[in-house]
Enzyme design. Structure first.
Site, PDB file in Angstrom:
ATOM      1  N   ASP A 128       0.755  -7.672  -6.805  1.00  0.00           N
ATOM      2  CA  ASP A 128       1.822  -7.950  -5.841  1.00  0.00           C
ATOM      3  C   ASP A 128       2.805  -9.015  -6.310  1.00  0.00           C
ATOM      4  OD1 ASP A 128       1.066  -5.971  -4.098  1.00  0.00           O
ATOM      5  OD2 ASP A 128      -0.408  -7.245  -3.095  1.00  0.00           O
ATOM      6  N   SER A 180     -10.324  -8.838   1.467  1.00  0.00           N
ATOM      7  CA  SER A 180      -8.891  -9.086   1.505  1.00  0.00           C
ATOM      8  C   SER A 180      -8.236  -7.776   1.926  1.00  0.00           C
ATOM      9  CB  SER A 180      -8.414  -9.525   0.120  1.00  0.00           C
ATOM     10  OG  SER A 180      -7.036  -9.261   0.010  1.00  0.00           O
TER      11      SER A 180
HETATM   12  N1  ARG Z   1      -4.538  -2.556  -5.323  1.00  0.00           N
HETATM   13  C1  ARG Z   1      -3.514  -2.273  -4.363  1.00  0.00           C
HETATM   14  C2  ARG Z   1      -2.167  -2.315  -5.027  1.00  0.00           C
HETATM   15  O1  ARG Z   1      -2.022  -2.992  -5.993  1.00  0.00           O
HETATM   16  C3  ARG Z   1      -3.564  -3.174  -3.165  1.00  0.00           C
HETATM   17  C4  ARG Z   1      -3.357  -4.644  -3.424  1.00  0.00           C
HETATM   18  C5  ARG Z   1      -3.501  -5.531  -2.222  1.00  0.00           C
HETATM   19  N2  ARG Z   1      -4.804  -5.389  -1.680  1.00  0.00           N
HETATM   20  C6  ARG Z   1      -5.377  -6.181  -0.781  1.00  0.00           C
HETATM   21  N3  ARG Z   1      -6.536  -5.824  -0.348  1.00  0.00           N
HETATM   22  N4  ARG Z   1      -4.845  -7.296  -0.355  1.00  0.00           N
HETATM   23  O2  ARG Z   1      -1.232  -1.699  -4.579  1.00  0.00           O
END
Ligand code: ARG
Length: 407
Positions: A128, A180
């Site tokens: 992210d 998370s």
């Molecule tokens: N792995 C997924 C992506 O990169 C989700 C990332 C955020 N996941 C989370 N549980 N906060 O798009």
């Protein structure tokens, strides 16, 4: 005032512990003003009173909350649906698609508020941070980007709680989920805790809404989705906005346990991570859309389009949304959707989404050509000549190979 020339920051804010502590930390460490920005991308209902109150308690000068659901559907989800985008063949990318939109509004709010920086609460090993920052750079390369989680001295959750207490930021008393979680209208992403062991089946509390297969109805449910130019426009014969269709399919699919994804994926930063997802509407719509295309696209267009789908998914996953390649691919995909119109009938049962019927005014399926019954119009006699020429290269190769074996 203003370390490194930062006087005012817009922070992507969630109301959680991380971003609440970040707000205060920015004020203390950069001696700047903080504007908290919250984007509503659907999923859970936002409690704006709580968010405003909480952000103010962390020292925010202002809180901006924006409902971007319609924009999310129109400009992000629909292009991804039309492209049949699934990362590594499985993940419909709810989180990945949401990030460039949040980044767009972070930049927009920064401009409105005359801020000179944006900030986010992503860690240094996730996807992210890449998506936020690459998008923000593409939209305004002059804005500074602050990522406190990569920079600060707070190493554990307990240290963050200590910090919060020191600055009288109320720490919400609810028990912290061991996972998370990121959620929006296109799906929920769940990671961390026990899920970090890729051999362990996700415990019952890991999936947030989805019914366990054992608890889904024992009778199948049939639904009909209508498309126009690749866009879902009706559910079970009732015309409605795509956003409503997504919301309804999330409800229906959740009950049948559809859209459960458990995978080890390759992150942009090179790490493999185990993550689970629930994406009922996304999986149903992607399934239905593909079926619509197999009825209405000619073979060459369909096969070529299939080759770019994984590439398109990579662009989304890698945070390369605001790029010329994504725009060019969108133009191609849009052109292919001209006749992706009609209806798909699906059977939902015990975690399965099974296409059982399709029809379209532009159907390329010809019963007269396909039938093995009376009324067959296919010219069987011309098949022989076709195969002679189609198989010519194989005959030539075979002749050479036989000659070589004799030597
Ligand atoms: N792995 C997924 C992506 O990169 C989700 C990332 C955020 N996941 C989370 N549980 N906060 O798009």
């Amino acid at each position: 005032m203003g370390k490194q020339g930062v006087k005012r920051v817009t922070l992507a804010y969630s109301g959680g512990l991380d971003t609440s502590v970040i707000a205060r930390w920015l004020i203390e460490n950069y001696d700047c003003e903080v504007i908290c920005f919250v984007a509503d991308l659907g999923g859970r209902k936002l409690d704006s009173d709580f968010l405003r109150e909480k952000a103010k308690n962390s020292g925010a000068k202002k809180v901006v909350i924006k409902d971007v659901k319609e924009e999310f559907v129109k400009d992000f989800i629909l292009p991804a649906l039309k492209a049949n985008a699934l990362y590594e063949g499985a993940y419909p990318m709810a989180t990945s698609l949401g990030r460039p939109l949040i980044a767009k509004w972070l930049v927009e709010v920064a401009h409105q508020e005359k801020a000179d920086a944006i900030a986010h609460g992503c860690t240094g090993k996730g996807n992210d941070q890449v998506r936020f920052e690459v998008a923000a750079r593409a939209l305004d390369p002059k804005l500074k980007i602050l990522a406190p989680l990569r920079e600060w001295e707070l190493k554990t959750r307990d240290e963050e709680i200590e910090y919060a207490k020191r600055y009288k930021i109320p720490v919400t008393a609810t028990k912290k989920s061991p996972y998370s979680i990121d959620q929006n209208i296109w799906g929920t992403s769940i990671e961390c805790g026990i899920l970090e062991d890729p051999w362990i089946e996700p415990p019952l509390d890991a999936y947030q809404d989805l019914f366990p297969i054992e608890k889904t109805p024992n009778r199948p449910e049939y639904i009909v989705i209508q498309f126009e130019k690749g866009v879902p426009i009706a559910l079970n014969g009732v015309k409605m906005k795509t956003i409503r269709i997504i919301e309804k399919l999330n409800q229906i699919g959740t009950k049948h346990g559809i859209g459960r994804i458990d995978m080890v994926e390759n992150r942009v930063v090179g790490i493999k991570s185990r993550e689970i997802y629930e994406a009922p509407a996304a999986i149903i719509l992607l399934n239905a859309h593909k079926q619509m295309e197999s009825l209405t696209l000619d073979r060459e267009t369909m096969h070529f389009k299939e080759t770019i789908a994984p590439r398109y998914a990579e662009l989304i996953y890698y945070g390369l949304w605001f790029t010329p390649l994504r725009e060019a691919l969108d133009a191609f995909v849009e052109k292919t959707q001209e006749r992706v119109t009609g209806e798909i009938r699906l059977k939902l049962y015990k975690g399965n989404c099974i296409p059982v019927g399709r029809r379209s005014p532009y159907s390329l399926y010809s019963l007269a050509l396909a039938t093995y019954d009376i009324g067959d119009q296919f010219d069987h006699s011309s098949a022989k000549g076709f195969i002679d020429i189609f198989g010519l290269p194989s005959r030539v190769i075979s002749a050479i190979e036989m000659k070589m074996k004799k030597r």
